[in-house]
Design an enzyme around this catalytic site. Structure first.
Site, PDB file in Angstrom:
ATOM      1  N   GLU A 138      -0.532  -8.773   5.114  1.00  0.00           N
ATOM      2  CA  GLU A 138      -0.338  -8.850   6.569  1.00  0.00           C
ATOM      3  C   GLU A 138      -1.658  -8.791   7.317  1.00  0.00           C
ATOM      4  OE1 GLU A 138      -0.699  -4.478   5.868  1.00  0.00           O
ATOM      5  OE2 GLU A 138       0.120  -6.216   4.771  1.00  0.00           O
ATOM      6  N   CYS A 185       0.837  -1.199   0.000  1.00  0.00           N
ATOM      7  CA  CYS A 185       0.000   0.000   0.000  1.00  0.00           C
ATOM      8  C   CYS A 185       0.877   1.257   0.000  1.00  0.00           C
ATOM      9  CB  CYS A 185      -0.975  -0.043   1.179  1.00  0.00           C
ATOM     10  SG  CYS A 185      -2.400   1.058   0.998  1.00  0.00           S
ATOM     11  N   HIS A 243      -3.221  -5.839   1.231  1.00  0.00           N
ATOM     12  CA  HIS A 243      -2.511  -6.033   2.495  1.00  0.00           C
ATOM     13  C   HIS A 243      -2.430  -7.507   2.896  1.00  0.00           C
ATOM     14  CE1 HIS A 243      -2.330  -1.779   3.938  1.00  0.00           C
ATOM     15  NE2 HIS A 243      -3.358  -1.642   3.127  1.00  0.00           N
TER      16      HIS A 243
END
Length: 229
Positions: free
Chosen positions: A197, A86, A195
């Site tokens: 994560e 991002c 994302h």
């Protein structure tokens, strides 16, 4: 494997990245402040999402000149895995580690949702645990994720198989060719808007992102074994 998570003023996904490495992989990880100047001793570098420096001027433009960035560039030049997610992707673009630029989302609105991604290239150090064509569920959260590059750059990305992820089914932000993630020519720098994560544990709704971090660890172990054997 020892991983650095770079923290800028305005980073807000650094903790997510930290725990994806610490809990998801069980590997050593440390935060590195943007005002530090060394990444000695680290095997991989993660640049998390957020709004570095409040996105003033444009996303990633100020962070690119942070004191830590020469060390990030050196790590990339040394062949270490560098992942920008991002805002991290935006910073990698601004730093010239990846080609192209980010535009405002096509509808000029911030988007926060989970989207399907297609794995376009499973032969990278970031995607070896996936299969080509896998469709995975990964969150996005951005206002400037509309990836753009000129025709020559797009041709090179295609010919060199450097488009790693594409949005599947629908394009949420207008990104050219539905691109969600690309790598550099050497293959050790990945930038992606979604994302992983935030999808590293089933408790979060998806653990499809964990394989990306497992792929990095697999590459490090194989490289380390080759050096020590």
């Amino acid at each position: 494997m020892k991983t650095a998570v770079i923290v800028f003023p305005g980073s807000n996904c650094d903790t997510d990245m930290y725990y994806a490495i610490k809990d998801g992989l069980g590997e050593e990880v440390e935060y590195v402040w943007h005002d530090d100047s060394s990444l000695d001793g680290f095997d991989a570098v993660m640049i998390p999402g957020g709004f570095s420096y409040g996105d003033y001027l444009r996303s990633g433009a100020i962070a690119r000149f942070s004191k830590i960035m020469p060390a990030v560039i050196q790590a990339a030049n040394d062949g270490k895995p560098v992942l920008g997610v991002c805002n991290g992707f935006q910073i990698l673009l601004e730093a010239g580690l990846l080609p192209g630029a980010m535009l405002r989302n096509k509808k000029l609105k911030f988007i926060c949702e989970t989207v399907p991604l297609a794995v376009e290239n499973s032969e990278t150090i970031f995607t070896s645990e996936y299969n080509k064509g896998d469709v995975i569920q990964i969150p996005i959260a951005h206002g400037e994720g509309n990836y753009y590059c000129d025709e020559e750059t797009l041709k090179q990305l295609k010919e060199q198989n450097r488009i790693v992820f594409k949005y599947y089914g629908k394009n949420p932000n207008g990104s050219i060719e539905d691109i969600a993630g690309i790598i550099n020519e050497k293959g050790n720098v990945l930038g992606m808007m979604p994302h992983p994560e935030r999808a590293a544990d089933a408790l979060l709704g998806s653990n499809d992102g964990l394989k990306l971090f497992q792929s990095i660890l697999k590459h490090w172990r194989e490289s380390h074994a080759a050096v020590t054997s």
